[in-house]
Design an enzyme around this catalytic site. Structure first.
Site, PDB file in Angstrom:
ATOM      1  N   ILE A   1       0.812  -1.249  -0.083  1.00 43.57           N
ATOM      2  CA  ILE A   1       0.002  -0.132   0.314  1.00 43.57           C
ATOM      3  C   ILE A   1       0.830   1.345  -0.091  1.00 43.57           C
ATOM      4  CG2 ILE A   1      -1.633   1.378   1.348  1.00 43.57           C
ATOM      5  CD1 ILE A   1      -2.748  -1.377   2.269  1.00 43.57           C
TER       6      ILE A   1
ATOM      7  N   GLU B   1      -5.982  -7.063  12.121  1.00 43.98           N
ATOM      8  CA  GLU B   1      -5.863  -7.977  13.397  1.00 43.98           C
ATOM      9  C   GLU B   1      -5.221  -9.205  12.921  1.00 43.98           C
ATOM     10  OE1 GLU B   1      -6.385  -6.646  15.880  1.00 43.98           O
ATOM     11  OE2 GLU B   1      -7.470  -4.969  15.197  1.00 43.98           O
TER      12      GLU B   1
ATOM     13  N   CYS C   1      -6.857 -17.193  16.920  1.00 48.82           N
ATOM     14  CA  CYS C   1      -5.675 -16.295  17.262  1.00 48.82           C
ATOM     15  C   CYS C   1      -5.477 -15.897  18.592  1.00 48.82           C
ATOM     16  CB  CYS C   1      -6.024 -14.863  16.339  1.00 48.82           C
ATOM     17  SG  CYS C   1      -7.674 -14.195  16.870  1.00 48.82           S
TER      18      CYS C   1
HETATM   19  P1  NAD Z   1      -3.105 -15.858   6.245  1.00 46.89           P
HETATM   20  O1  NAD Z   1      -2.618 -14.620   6.558  1.00 46.89           O
HETATM   21  O2  NAD Z   1      -2.707 -16.803   5.498  1.00 46.89           O
HETATM   22  O3  NAD Z   1      -4.612 -15.359   5.162  1.00 46.89           O
HETATM   23  C1  NAD Z   1      -5.628 -14.182   5.529  1.00 46.89           C
HETATM   24  C2  NAD Z   1      -5.995 -13.659   4.313  1.00 46.89           C
HETATM   25  O4  NAD Z   1      -5.014 -12.918   3.590  1.00 46.89           O
HETATM   26  C3  NAD Z   1      -6.670 -14.727   3.170  1.00 46.89           C
HETATM   27  O5  NAD Z   1      -7.583 -14.131   2.479  1.00 46.89           O
HETATM   28  C4  NAD Z   1      -5.573 -15.178   2.453  1.00 46.89           C
HETATM   29  O6  NAD Z   1      -5.857 -15.581   0.999  1.00 46.89           O
HETATM   30  C5  NAD Z   1      -4.955 -13.840   2.124  1.00 46.89           C
HETATM   31  N1  NAD Z   1      -3.486 -13.651   1.779  1.00 46.89           N
HETATM   32  C6  NAD Z   1      -2.672 -14.654   1.839  1.00 46.89           C
HETATM   33  N2  NAD Z   1      -1.382 -14.203   1.498  1.00 46.89           N
HETATM   34  C7  NAD Z   1      -1.398 -13.095   0.839  1.00 46.89           C
HETATM   35  C8  NAD Z   1      -0.936 -12.088  -0.022  1.00 46.89           C
HETATM   36  N3  NAD Z   1       0.305 -12.515  -0.254  1.00 46.89           N
HETATM   37  N4  NAD Z   1      -1.484 -10.803  -0.228  1.00 46.89           N
HETATM   38  C9  NAD Z   1      -2.728 -10.404   0.047  1.00 46.89           C
HETATM   39  N5  NAD Z   1      -3.454 -11.486   0.737  1.00 46.89           N
HETATM   40  C10 NAD Z   1      -2.871 -12.628   1.017  1.00 46.89           C
HETATM   41  O7  NAD Z   1      -4.029 -16.289   7.434  1.00 46.89           O
HETATM   42  P2  NAD Z   1      -4.953 -17.355   7.708  1.00 46.89           P
HETATM   43  O8  NAD Z   1      -4.098 -18.460   7.710  1.00 46.89           O
HETATM   44  O9  NAD Z   1      -6.210 -17.441   6.905  1.00 46.89           O
HETATM   45  O10 NAD Z   1      -5.479 -17.167   9.187  1.00 46.89           O
HETATM   46  C11 NAD Z   1      -4.741 -17.515  10.246  1.00 46.89           C
HETATM   47  C12 NAD Z   1      -3.870 -16.088  10.718  1.00 46.89           C
HETATM   48  O11 NAD Z   1      -4.909 -15.075  11.173  1.00 46.89           O
HETATM   49  C13 NAD Z   1      -3.358 -16.450  12.351  1.00 46.89           C
HETATM   50  O12 NAD Z   1      -2.116 -15.658  12.178  1.00 46.89           O
HETATM   51  C14 NAD Z   1      -4.259 -15.874  13.214  1.00 46.89           C
HETATM   52  O13 NAD Z   1      -3.436 -15.578  14.483  1.00 46.89           O
HETATM   53  C15 NAD Z   1      -4.651 -14.659  12.227  1.00 46.89           C
HETATM   54  N6  NAD Z   1      -6.058 -13.940  12.908  1.00 46.89           N
HETATM   55  C16 NAD Z   1      -6.031 -13.237  13.839  1.00 46.89           C
HETATM   56  C17 NAD Z   1      -6.955 -12.583  14.269  1.00 46.89           C
HETATM   57  C18 NAD Z   1      -7.211 -11.425  15.069  1.00 46.89           C
HETATM   58  O14 NAD Z   1      -8.185 -10.750  15.546  1.00 46.89           O
HETATM   59  N7  NAD Z   1      -5.908 -10.713  15.670  1.00 46.89           N
HETATM   60  C19 NAD Z   1      -8.368 -13.458  14.028  1.00 46.89           C
HETATM   61  C20 NAD Z   1      -8.204 -14.578  13.211  1.00 46.89           C
HETATM   62  C21 NAD Z   1      -7.236 -15.031  12.603  1.00 46.89           C
END
Ligand code: NAD
Length: 542
Positions: free
Chosen positions: A279, A295, A329
């Site tokens: 961004i 988050e 998370c």
């Molecule tokens: P992830 O980061 O792999 O994916 C999250 C989203 O980002 C998905 O839609 C994915 O397709 C997209 N994404 C992946 N790579 C990307 C890129 N290079 N560019 C743009 N978008 C991209 O996470 P996940 O495995 O789906 O979820 C688990 C993670 O989320 C854990 O780290 C967990 O702690 C976190 N989480 C945090 C909260 C919170 O409130 N703090 C809540 C739920 C999950």
């Protein structure tokens, strides 16, 4: 300008009651029927762009994590052209939606909440159970209750926000117009909560924004039904556009558009940091400074004082670390236990962890399902092997099974190194690492909890001694955005514990609160002068 009065009084928000699905209950019967029918439906999940279903020739197969042979759906695959169309559809819907009254916007989400808690409940639960491998209880608190809570409470928080107006003095009238952002918002959601998938596009939309929503490719079935539900609730075409895009393609296409105005993200820390960088690089051609709300990960602690209640501690560790296979998370993943309590806690914890039923979540007696995919399975298997290799003791669990589904047993690792790999790294699975400290080293244990790893999401202290509670609350002030006293670090409820963390865990804008909604508006101050001066000279000029 947003018409607040026409929306008041809103129905009072209340938390959606959690149904228990006990044998013989009507909700259990309905859910079991829906699980059964959903297993046979195998729909083709289309993008929803401008309210229209858009299918593609190329599709992707979507299967259940706990049963590789359970083919649940085929999913459309977005090209850059689909993402472009989704952006255009959002922009086309903006003028009308941004000028709709708050009552008209809120009504959509209040209706969606009511549909979810009634006729749609079993569908959203079944899709979450089968697609994301959640037990019925974990699905109910997420896909039914938390999502309904987000929709209902956010309407109330928005009304409170709109009511915050500046002072007017005699002769003039001041007011703030809470404008939606100028452009469109990109919502990128994670696999692990259907409610977060629903909230990330909905919260900006409630505030009058238009949205392109890219869910995780591991959450597509429940995302599909969430979108269908919103459409049935009266969401106008184009306000939220759902695209199953490859992450890189989606982000590149979105950031190339000068009207990109905000990112609402939940997911891992590494991905969020990368998005922030991308961004920043796009800034020169963007019209506004985009809002960036994310988050992200956690490495959540439980610290017990020698005065802790051991039975309560064991339940908190077991539920906190192993519910939903540790894929929250907020999951407890590192614990600091005093030596005087350890032998009792160890025996009980191992007993509980080894007796948790794991398997196919459509058997409602299951406590744990499978982890989400092969990547997660490999990461967790490697972490367990790594701990073994370092000579750390696996007290319980440690087994994995990949034939039928991606199963990882609830695992407790005992380490003598409080800064070992599994005390620092977010593993996102059913693995808890314990460090036992000498009772006299309570201050040191707090210091370790506060400074180990890059995160600051959730954490708990267990103590019956009030001075210890106070000491921990102070020492851990910056170590967690959600802090619990004598409770597990998971299970935040909308309206009760606003959720989010700092440091590497995110921007801490507290999902499901006024603080989050504030990020989706760009206030305009309006002063109207009833008695404009007619003389340019000031009195002191004589
Ligand atoms: P992830 O980061 O792999 O994916 C999250 C989203 O980002 C998905 O839609 C994915 O397709 C997209 N994404 C992946 N790579 C990307 C890129 N290079 N560019 C743009 N978008 C991209 O996470 P996940 O495995 O789906 O979820 C688990 C993670 O989320 C854990 O780290 C967990 O702690 C976190 N989480 C945090 C909260 C919170 O409130 N703090 C809540 C739920 C999950």
């Amino acid at each position: 300008m947003t018409d607040v009065q026409s929306a008041l009084p809103l129905p009072a928000a209340r938390n959606e009651p959690v149904l228990d699905y006990a044998p013989g209950s009507p909700e259990r019967e309905e859910l079991e029927a829906r699980l059964k029918s959903m297993k046979d439906e195998r729909p083709l999940l289309p993008h929803v762009i401008g309210g229209r279903d858009v299918t593609t020739e190329e599709t992707r197969r979507y299967t259940a994590p706990h049963d590789h042979s359970l083919h649940l759906a085929d999913v459309a695959v977005a090209t850059p052209e689909h993402i472009r169309r989704a952006i255009d559809a959002a922009k086309a819907a903006r003028a009308e939606w941004a000028s709709a009254s708050f009552a008209d916007r809120a009504a959509v989400f209040l209706r969606a909440a009511d549909l979810l808690s009634t006729t749609w409940r079993s569908t959203l639960n079944a899709a979450t159970m089968l697609g994301q491998s959640k037990s019925i209880f974990q699905s109910e608190i997420d896909a039914a209750c938390e999502l309904a809570d987000f929709w209902r409470f956010n309407c109330n928080f928005a009304a409170r926000l709109y009511e915050d107006q500046p002072l007017s003095v005699p002769g003039s009238w001041n007011r703030v117009d809470y404008r939606p952002l100028e452009g469109f918002v990109l919502a990128v959601s994670p696999f692990n909560f259907t409610s977060i998938g629903g909230n990330l596009p909905s919260a900006p939309a409630l505030m009058g924004n238009v949205v392109v929503w890219k869910p995780s490719d591991k959450q597509v079935l429940s995302a599909h039904y969430t979108m269908r539900l919103l459409q049935q609730a009266g969401l106008p075409d184009g306000v939220i556009n759902l695209v199953y895009g490859d992450p890189g393609t989606t982000v590149d296409t979105v950031l190339a558009d000068e009207d990109f105005a905000g990112l609402h993200f939940t997911g891992s820390t590494a991905v969020f940091k990368q998005l922030w960088r991308e961004i920043a690089e796009a800034l020169p051609h963007l019209r506004s400074y985009p809002r960036i709300v994310g988050e992200t990960g956690g490495k959540n602690f439980v610290v017990a004082h020698p005065s802790a209640d051991p039975a309560a501690l064991v339940v908190a560790l077991a539920r906190g670390a192993f519910e939903y296979q540790g894929q929250k998370c907020s999951a407890a993943s590192r614990a600091y236990i005093p030596r005087s309590l350890w032998s009792e806690v160890e025996d009980e914890l191992c007993e509980v962890a080894s007796s948790m039923p794991m398997g196919d979540v459509s058997d409602l007696s299951t406590f744990l399902g499978a982890v989400i995919d092969e990547n997660a399975f490999n990461r967790l298997s490697d972490a367990i092997e790594g701990a073994r290799g370092r000579g750390e003791r696996i007290l319980v669990g440690g087994g994995t099974e990949r034939e039928r589904g991606w199963f990882v047993q609830p695992t407790v690792i005992l380490t003598e190194d409080p800064r070992s790999d599994t005390m620092q790294r977010e593993l996102f699975g059913p693995i808890l690492t314990v460090y036992v400290y000498d009772d006299a080293d309570w201050d040191q244990a707090l210091e370790l909890a506060a400074t180990t790893g890059p995160y600051a999401l959730t954490g708990s202290v267990f103590a019956r001694d009030r001075a210890a509670v106070r000491r921990a609350t102070d020492a851990l002030r910056d170590a967690a955005g959600n802090f619990y006293v004598n409770d597990k670090p998971t299970g935040a409820v909308v309206g009760q514990q606003p959720f989010g963390g700092a440091r590497g865990s995110g921007t801490n804008d507290k999902a499901g609160s006024m603080w989050n909604l504030i990020r989706w508006v760009s206030p305009r101050a309006i002063k109207e002068n009833f008695t404009p001066p007619h003389d340019w000279r000031y009195p002191h000029m004589g």
